[in-house]
Design a protein around this motif. Structure first.
Motif, PDB file in Angstrom:
ATOM      1  N   HIS A   1       6.224  22.992 -27.426  1.00  0.00           N
ATOM      2  CA  HIS A   1       7.081  21.938 -27.962  1.00  0.00           C
ATOM      3  C   HIS A   1       7.414  22.225 -29.429  1.00  0.00           C
ATOM      4  CE1 HIS A   1       8.799  17.961 -28.422  1.00  0.00           C
ATOM      5  NE2 HIS A   1       8.066  17.802 -29.513  1.00  0.00           N
ATOM      6  N   GLU A   2       6.404  22.632 -30.184  1.00  0.00           N
ATOM      7  CA  GLU A   2       6.611  22.946 -31.602  1.00  0.00           C
ATOM      8  C   GLU A   2       7.561  24.135 -31.770  1.00  0.00           C
ATOM      9  OE1 GLU A   2       6.647  22.244 -35.470  1.00  0.00           O
ATOM     10  OE2 GLU A   2       5.620  20.977 -34.022  1.00  0.00           O
ATOM     11  N   GLY A   3       7.446  25.120 -30.894  1.00  0.00           N
ATOM     12  CA  GLY A   3       8.348  26.268 -30.948  1.00  0.00           C
ATOM     13  C   GLY A   3       9.788  25.873 -30.698  1.00  0.00           C
ATOM     14  N   ILE A   4       9.989  24.993 -29.742  1.00  0.00           N
ATOM     15  CA  ILE A   4      11.341  24.503 -29.457  1.00  0.00           C
ATOM     16  C   ILE A   4      11.878  23.722 -30.650  1.00  0.00           C
ATOM     17  CG2 ILE A   4      12.678  22.910 -28.023  1.00  0.00           C
ATOM     18  CD1 ILE A   4      10.786  23.745 -25.685  1.00  0.00           C
ATOM     19  N   ARG A   5      11.047  22.862 -31.231  1.00  0.00           N
ATOM     20  CA  ARG A   5      11.486  22.082 -32.393  1.00  0.00           C
ATOM     21  C   ARG A   5      11.902  22.995 -33.543  1.00  0.00           C
ATOM     22  NH1 ARG A   5       7.428  17.872 -34.229  1.00  0.00           N
ATOM     23  NH2 ARG A   5       9.143  17.420 -35.609  1.00  0.00           N
ATOM     24  N   ARG A   6      11.117  24.052 -33.787  1.00  0.00           N
ATOM     25  CA  ARG A   6      11.455  24.977 -34.866  1.00  0.00           C
ATOM     26  C   ARG A   6      12.790  25.671 -34.608  1.00  0.00           C
ATOM     27  NH1 ARG A   6       8.105  30.189 -37.119  1.00  0.00           N
ATOM     28  NH2 ARG A   6       9.880  31.139 -38.129  1.00  0.00           N
ATOM     29  N   MET A   7      12.989  26.136 -33.378  1.00  0.00           N
ATOM     30  CA  MET A   7      14.230  26.839 -33.067  1.00  0.00           C
ATOM     31  C   MET A   7      15.428  25.894 -33.101  1.00  0.00           C
ATOM     32  SD  MET A   7      13.225  29.853 -33.002  1.00  0.00           S
ATOM     33  CE  MET A   7      14.807  30.586 -32.604  1.00  0.00           C
ATOM     34  N   GLU A   8      15.244  24.662 -32.666  1.00  0.00           N
ATOM     35  CA  GLU A   8      16.330  23.685 -32.742  1.00  0.00           C
ATOM     36  C   GLU A   8      16.679  23.358 -34.188  1.00  0.00           C
ATOM     37  OE1 GLU A   8      14.895  20.456 -30.315  1.00  0.00           O
ATOM     38  OE2 GLU A   8      15.731  21.341 -28.487  1.00  0.00           O
ATOM     39  N   ALA A   9      15.668  23.268 -35.050  1.00  0.00           N
ATOM     40  CA  ALA A   9      15.909  23.002 -36.462  1.00  0.00           C
ATOM     41  C   ALA A   9      16.690  24.163 -37.088  1.00  0.00           C
ATOM     42  CB  ALA A   9      14.599  22.802 -37.212  1.00  0.00           C
ATOM     43  N   GLU A  10      16.339  25.397 -36.740  1.00  0.00           N
ATOM     44  CA  GLU A  10      17.072  26.555 -37.256  1.00  0.00           C
ATOM     45  C   GLU A  10      18.505  26.561 -36.745  1.00  0.00           C
ATOM     46  OE1 GLU A  10      15.086  30.267 -36.678  1.00  0.00           O
ATOM     47  OE2 GLU A  10      13.247  29.562 -37.659  1.00  0.00           O
ATOM     48  N   GLU A  11      18.680  26.157 -35.483  1.00  0.00           N
ATOM     49  CA  GLU A  11      20.021  26.098 -34.900  1.00  0.00           C
ATOM     50  C   GLU A  11      20.874  25.045 -35.618  1.00  0.00           C
ATOM     51  OE1 GLU A  11      22.039  25.601 -30.480  1.00  0.00           O
ATOM     52  OE2 GLU A  11      19.868  25.650 -30.660  1.00  0.00           O
ATOM     53  N   GLU A  12      20.275  23.904 -35.921  1.00  0.00           N
ATOM     54  CA  GLU A  12      21.004  22.845 -36.628  1.00  0.00           C
ATOM     55  C   GLU A  12      21.378  23.274 -38.035  1.00  0.00           C
ATOM     56  OE1 GLU A  12      18.372  19.505 -36.310  1.00  0.00           O
ATOM     57  OE2 GLU A  12      19.280  18.833 -34.446  1.00  0.00           O
ATOM     58  N   GLU A  13      20.495  24.007 -38.721  1.00  0.00           N
ATOM     59  CA  GLU A  13      20.773  24.476 -40.069  1.00  0.00           C
ATOM     60  C   GLU A  13      21.919  25.471 -40.100  1.00  0.00           C
ATOM     61  OE1 GLU A  13      17.220  26.082 -41.745  1.00  0.00           O
ATOM     62  OE2 GLU A  13      16.185  24.154 -41.705  1.00  0.00           O
ATOM     63  N   ALA A  14      22.075  26.233 -39.017  1.00  0.00           N
ATOM     64  CA  ALA A  14      23.116  27.254 -38.951  1.00  0.00           C
ATOM     65  C   ALA A  14      24.507  26.654 -38.749  1.00  0.00           C
ATOM     66  CB  ALA A  14      22.815  28.251 -37.838  1.00  0.00           C
ATOM     67  N   VAL A  15      24.543  25.416 -38.289  1.00  0.00           N
ATOM     68  CA  VAL A  15      25.838  24.776 -38.013  1.00  0.00           C
ATOM     69  C   VAL A  15      26.433  24.155 -39.231  1.00  0.00           C
ATOM     70  CG1 VAL A  15      26.970  22.960 -36.672  1.00  0.00           C
ATOM     71  CG2 VAL A  15      25.218  24.361 -35.624  1.00  0.00           C
TER      72      VAL A  15
ATOM     73  N   GLU B   1      16.669  28.547 -22.723  1.00  0.00           N
ATOM     74  CA  GLU B   1      17.586  27.470 -23.108  1.00  0.00           C
ATOM     75  C   GLU B   1      16.840  26.213 -23.541  1.00  0.00           C
ATOM     76  OE1 GLU B   1      20.153  27.124 -19.702  1.00  0.00           O
ATOM     77  OE2 GLU B   1      21.311  28.875 -20.308  1.00  0.00           O
ATOM     78  N   GLY B   2      15.771  26.409 -24.307  1.00  0.00           N
ATOM     79  CA  GLY B   2      15.034  25.279 -24.854  1.00  0.00           C
ATOM     80  C   GLY B   2      14.177  24.514 -23.864  1.00  0.00           C
ATOM     81  N   ASN B   3      13.968  25.054 -22.670  1.00  0.00           N
ATOM     82  CA  ASN B   3      13.165  24.384 -21.647  1.00  0.00           C
ATOM     83  C   ASN B   3      11.747  24.931 -21.682  1.00  0.00           C
ATOM     84  OD1 ASN B   3      11.930  23.450 -19.310  1.00  0.00           O
ATOM     85  ND2 ASN B   3      13.760  23.697 -18.058  1.00  0.00           N
ATOM     86  N   ARG B   4      10.788  24.106 -22.058  1.00  0.00           N
ATOM     87  CA  ARG B   4       9.429  24.626 -22.197  1.00  0.00           C
ATOM     88  C   ARG B   4       8.722  24.834 -20.871  1.00  0.00           C
ATOM     89  NH1 ARG B   4       5.117  20.128 -23.820  1.00  0.00           N
ATOM     90  NH2 ARG B   4       3.723  21.884 -23.955  1.00  0.00           N
ATOM     91  N   LEU B   5       9.370  24.478 -19.770  1.00  0.00           N
ATOM     92  CA  LEU B   5       8.799  24.754 -18.456  1.00  0.00           C
ATOM     93  C   LEU B   5       9.133  26.162 -17.978  1.00  0.00           C
ATOM     94  CD1 LEU B   5       9.512  21.351 -16.671  1.00  0.00           C
ATOM     95  CD2 LEU B   5       7.399  22.132 -17.755  1.00  0.00           C
ATOM     96  N   LEU B   6      10.062  26.809 -18.657  1.00  0.00           N
ATOM     97  CA  LEU B   6      10.455  28.167 -18.298  1.00  0.00           C
ATOM     98  C   LEU B   6       9.827  29.160 -19.256  1.00  0.00           C
ATOM     99  CD1 LEU B   6      14.266  27.582 -17.638  1.00  0.00           C
ATOM    100  CD2 LEU B   6      12.402  27.630 -15.964  1.00  0.00           C
ATOM    101  N   GLY B   7       9.715  30.391 -18.809  1.00  0.00           N
ATOM    102  CA  GLY B   7       9.176  31.445 -19.652  1.00  0.00           C
ATOM    103  C   GLY B   7       9.895  32.745 -19.384  1.00  0.00           C
ATOM    104  N   ILE B   8       9.435  33.786 -20.024  1.00  0.00           N
ATOM    105  CA  ILE B   8       9.996  35.118 -19.846  1.00  0.00           C
ATOM    106  C   ILE B   8       8.822  36.089 -19.792  1.00  0.00           C
ATOM    107  CG2 ILE B   8      10.325  35.462 -22.318  1.00  0.00           C
ATOM    108  CD1 ILE B   8      12.884  37.019 -21.678  1.00  0.00           C
ATOM    109  N   THR B   9       8.962  37.112 -18.993  1.00  0.00           N
ATOM    110  CA  THR B   9       7.868  38.073 -18.887  1.00  0.00           C
ATOM    111  C   THR B   9       7.793  38.925 -20.150  1.00  0.00           C
ATOM    112  OG1 THR B   9       9.208  39.800 -17.860  1.00  0.00           O
ATOM    113  CG2 THR B   9       8.131  38.210 -16.369  1.00  0.00           C
ATOM    114  N   GLY B  10       6.595  39.405 -20.420  1.00  0.00           N
ATOM    115  CA  GLY B  10       6.420  40.306 -21.550  1.00  0.00           C
ATOM    116  C   GLY B  10       7.239  41.568 -21.377  1.00  0.00           C
ATOM    117  N   ALA B  11       7.339  42.058 -20.137  1.00  0.00           N
ATOM    118  CA  ALA B  11       8.135  43.257 -19.867  1.00  0.00           C
ATOM    119  C   ALA B  11       9.599  43.026 -20.211  1.00  0.00           C
ATOM    120  CB  ALA B  11       7.989  43.668 -18.406  1.00  0.00           C
ATOM    121  N   GLN B  12      10.115  41.841 -19.881  1.00  0.00           N
ATOM    122  CA  GLN B  12      11.512  41.536 -20.200  1.00  0.00           C
ATOM    123  C   GLN B  12      11.715  41.423 -21.705  1.00  0.00           C
ATOM    124  OE1 GLN B  12      14.112  41.369 -17.898  1.00  0.00           O
ATOM    125  NE2 GLN B  12      15.319  41.441 -19.761  1.00  0.00           N
TER     126      GLN B  12
END
Length: 90
Positions: free
Chosen positions: A76-90, A23-34
């Motif tokens: 941070h850059e990854g979040i910015r890119r995904m947020e920009a894509e999300e804004e473009e979709a709206v 959910e855009g939180n750079r303190l969280l991650g996901i395992t490679g297995a997941q």
């Protein structure tokens, strides 16, 4: 070996699944297995996608032995890119 189109698709899928999971939180991650479970892609293709995205500065990866992603987080850059894509979709 994945085609160029497949490799690009895998990269976008990794970013999208990761962004949605944390959910855009750079303190969280996901395992490679997941990630591999969610995306249903071969392990070597996941490793290649993560290596590429880390090289672009969009994610960070903690690696397990055997070139397997243990934990993947957005930068941070990854979040910015995904947020920009999300804004473009709206």
């Amino acid at each position: 070996m994945a085609t160029l189109r497949e490799r690009k698709t895998y990269r976008e899928q990794v970013l999208r699944v990761l962004y949605e999971a944390v959910e855009g939180n750079r303190l969280l991650g996901i395992t490679g297995a997941q990630l591999r479970h969610d995306l249903r892609i071969p392990e070597q293709d996941l490793a290649a996608a993560c290596t590429y995205l880390a090289g672009e500065g969009l994610i960070t990866v903690d690696w397990e032995p055997g070139n397997t992603p243990a934990m993947v987080t957005l930068t941070h850059e990854g979040i910015r890119r995904m947020e920009a894509e999300e804004e473009e979709a709206v």
